[in-house]
Design an enzyme around this catalytic site. Structure first.
Site, PDB file in Angstrom:
ATOM      1  N   PRO A  31       0.851  -1.187   0.000  1.00 47.52           N
ATOM      2  CG  PRO A  31       0.018  -1.049   2.173  1.00 47.52           C
ATOM      3  CD  PRO A  31       0.896  -1.876   1.301  1.00 47.52           C
ATOM      4  CG  LEU A  32       3.499   2.568  -2.084  1.00 47.40           C
ATOM      5  CD1 LEU A  32       4.129   2.500  -3.458  1.00 47.40           C
ATOM      6  CD2 LEU A  32       4.525   3.022  -1.048  1.00 47.40           C
ATOM      7  CB  SER A  33      -0.577   7.112   1.489  1.00 47.42           C
ATOM      8  OG  SER A  33      -1.685   7.824   1.786  1.00 47.42           O
ATOM      9  CD  GLN A  85      -2.252  -0.319   5.098  1.00 46.37           C
ATOM     10  OE1 GLN A  85      -2.152   0.813   4.660  1.00 46.37           O
ATOM     11  NE2 GLN A  85      -1.214  -1.014   5.550  1.00 46.37           N
ATOM     12  CB  CYS A 115       1.373   5.029   9.021  1.00 49.04           C
ATOM     13  SG  CYS A 115       1.513   6.685   8.325  1.00 49.04           S
ATOM     14  CG  ASN A 215       7.749  -3.366   3.131  1.00 50.94           C
ATOM     15  OD1 ASN A 215       7.473  -2.435   3.882  1.00 50.94           O
ATOM     16  ND2 ASN A 215       7.848  -3.193   1.836  1.00 50.94           N
ATOM     17  CG  ASP A 217      16.109  -0.738   1.911  1.00 47.98           C
ATOM     18  OD1 ASP A 217      15.475   0.306   1.659  1.00 47.98           O
ATOM     19  OD2 ASP A 217      16.962  -0.815   2.809  1.00 47.98           O
ATOM     20  CB  SER A 239       7.361  -0.107  -0.765  1.00 42.91           C
ATOM     21  OG  SER A 239       6.849  -1.139   0.029  1.00 42.91           O
TER      22      SER A 239
HETATM   23  C1  LIG Z   1       4.684   7.668  -0.486  1.00 40.94           C
HETATM   24  C2  LIG Z   1       4.535   6.521   0.466  1.00 40.94           C
HETATM   25  C3  LIG Z   1       3.270   6.160   0.893  1.00 40.94           C
HETATM   26  C4  LIG Z   1       3.094   5.076   1.768  1.00 40.94           C
HETATM   27  N1  LIG Z   1       1.838   4.727   2.141  1.00 40.94           N
HETATM   28  C5  LIG Z   1       1.644   3.629   2.916  1.00 40.94           C
HETATM   29  C6  LIG Z   1       0.332   3.187   3.250  1.00 40.94           C
HETATM   30  O1  LIG Z   1      -0.683   3.774   2.865  1.00 40.94           O
HETATM   31  N2  LIG Z   1       0.234   2.069   4.029  1.00 40.94           N
HETATM   32  C7  LIG Z   1       1.330   1.381   4.475  1.00 40.94           C
HETATM   33  O2  LIG Z   1       1.196   0.362   5.170  1.00 40.94           O
HETATM   34  N3  LIG Z   1       2.567   1.771   4.165  1.00 40.94           N
HETATM   35  C8  LIG Z   1       2.740   2.868   3.388  1.00 40.94           C
HETATM   36  N4  LIG Z   1       4.017   3.240   3.044  1.00 40.94           N
HETATM   37  C9  LIG Z   1       5.161   2.401   3.453  1.00 40.94           C
HETATM   38  C10 LIG Z   1       5.501   1.361   2.360  1.00 40.94           C
HETATM   39  O3  LIG Z   1       4.408   0.517   2.097  1.00 40.94           O
HETATM   40  C11 LIG Z   1       6.718   0.512   2.752  1.00 40.94           C
HETATM   41  O4  LIG Z   1       6.441  -0.136   3.955  1.00 40.94           O
HETATM   42  C12 LIG Z   1       7.985   1.332   2.887  1.00 40.94           C
HETATM   43  O5  LIG Z   1       8.119   2.253   1.828  1.00 40.94           O
HETATM   44  C13 LIG Z   1       9.238   0.448   2.974  1.00 40.94           C
HETATM   45  O6  LIG Z   1       9.526  -0.219   1.779  1.00 40.94           O
HETATM   46  P1  LIG Z   1      10.647   0.326   0.722  1.00 40.94           P
HETATM   47  O7  LIG Z   1      11.901   0.574   1.508  1.00 40.94           O
HETATM   48  O8  LIG Z   1      10.796  -0.798  -0.269  1.00 40.94           O
HETATM   49  O9  LIG Z   1      10.081   1.565   0.126  1.00 40.94           O
HETATM   50  C14 LIG Z   1       4.215   4.360   2.218  1.00 40.94           C
HETATM   51  C15 LIG Z   1       5.488   4.725   1.801  1.00 40.94           C
HETATM   52  C16 LIG Z   1       5.661   5.805   0.939  1.00 40.94           C
HETATM   53  C17 LIG Z   1       7.047   6.167   0.488  1.00 40.94           C
END
Ligand SMILES: Cc1cc2nc3c(=O)[nH]c(=O)nc-3n(C[C@H](O)[C@H](O)[C@H](O)COP(=O)(O)O)c2cc1C
Length: 348
Positions: A31-33, A85, A115, A215, A217, A239
């Site tokens: 999930p990415l907001s 979510q 979060c 999750n 990197d 992500s």
């Molecule tokens: C722009 C943005 C929005 C995110 N939104 C959510 C979200 O809505 N729900 C959630 O559980 N994590 C959210 N995350 C966290 C990511 O899902 C993930 O856990 C985090 O980026 C670590 O993974 P990465 O290092 O591969 O980016 C968000 C991260 C970013 C950068």
């Protein structure tokens, strides 16, 4: 050359079992907001049709008072598998929201307990639940009672480096009824900085019976494979690596299933994808979609001659046509460059 060890291949050969629900892929789109709306998921799913995807997080208190579905909770009738979510600190509101999520078509309901944003944590939601495990347990119990789809949790390893509580927390979530846990290997105080500490995910995997998803990197197929090897996790969640690159989940999925790497998309292919993304966002959300598309467009504009200029221009587009024209011109220029290169090679 990257290869898939026979042990890892065998370990991942069966479907991912989330309670009674089975998923035929060991890579998930996080999930990415502000990013993983229905349009983005459509693009990711084109390359990873069997992977689990997540909506952006939805506030349960908001749902309780508004009683109508926000656009971020909207799910395509045909998109499967999909998790909605939710975030909040109130077990009763979350139970109610989970029922709305199931009515919308969620195959699983995920509770955000990771979060780091102040606005969320100061109201008791997101990663602040790591510091209030009793409420987190009550949430999982209340939501599992309210719906008959699996309930899952996504969290971090702790609040600070001195307060890494994930082992106790994850066990509590399992005991309360969570059917899967995704662990982002950073603390709340890290935000998105520093490296994800995969070693903690390995420790969680050792003590739980439910699936553990790693999750943090995962920016490449290689990182996904290394993470799975190092953590023993049941799957990986991509992500930030998917922002401006909706190909990543499909690349990892194909490699884990076949040991064969997909060819990397060319800059022209990436821009064609950006063009479609922009157009689809405009179709779906109108001018608001175009404003939201600006950031996506800048993420796509990387790694080719003229990318920086294009990025600057796309970051301020006022309407869809302006964006499409800019991308079309960039695609033409890149295609011309390829022709010149090929002619030069032929002469040489
Ligand atoms: C722009 C943005 C929005 C995110 N939104 C959510 C979200 O809505 N729900 C959630 O559980 N994590 C959210 N995350 C966290 C990511 O899902 C993930 O856990 C985090 O980026 C670590 O993974 P990465 O290092 O591969 O980016 C968000 C991260 C970013 C950068």
């Amino acid at each position: 050359m990257l290869s898939l060890s026979p042990t890892l291949k065998a370990r991942l050969a069966t479907p991912l079992k989330i309670g009674h629900f089975e998923v035929n892929s060991r890579v998930l789109q996080s999930p990415l907001s502000g990013v993983t709306d229905l349009v983005f998921r459509r693009l990711v799913r084109r390359h990873a049709p069997e992977s689990m995807m997540y909506t952006e997080m939805v506030n349960a208190t908001g749902l309780h008072y508004v009683k109508e579905l926000p656009i971020i909770m909207e799910v395509d009738p045909n998109e499967r598998p999909i998790s909605i979510q939710l975030f909040d600190c109130r077990p009763d509101f979350l139970a109610e929201a989970a029922q709305m999520a199931v009515a919308e078509g969620a195959d699983t309901v995920d509770i955000n307990m990771g979060c780091p944003v102040n606005k969320i944590t100061k109201n008791g939601g997101g990663s602040s639940l790591l510091r209030d495990p009793e409420t987190a347990e009550a949430i999982v119990r209340s939501v599992t009672k309210a719906v008959d789809v699996p309930v899952t949790v996504k969290t971090r390893i702790g609040w600070t480096d001195k307060e890494i509580t994930i082992l106790d927390f994850a066990k509590r979530m399992e005991d309360a009824g969570a059917q899967m846990i995704t662990v982002h290997g950073r603390t709340r105080s890290q935000g998105y900085n520093g490296n994800a500490k995969w070693e903690w995910i390995a420790k969680v995997k050792e003590i739980l019976s439910i699936p553990v998803i790693a999750n943090g990197d995962i920016f490449s197929v290689e990182a996904a494979v290394n993470c799975l090897e190092q953590t023993g996790a049941d799957g990986v969640m991509c992500s930030r690596g998917t922002m401006g690159y909706p190909f990543l989940v499909g690349e990892v999925d194909q490699f884990l299933k076949t040991g064969i790497l997909k060819p990397t998309p060319t800059p022209v292919e990436r821009l064609q994808c950006a063009r479609e993304h922009l157009y689809m966002l405009w179709e779906y959300k109108g001018d608001r979609g175009v404003r939201q598309a600006r950031k996506h467009m800048t993420w796509y504009s990387k790694g080719f001659a003229g990318a920086a200029d294009l990025r600057g221009q796309l970051s301020t587009i006022e309407n869809v046509q302006q964006g499409l024209d800019l991308i079309d011109r960039a695609i033409e220029r890149l295609a011309e460059d390829v022709e010149v290169e090929q002619a030069e090679l032929a002469i040489a």
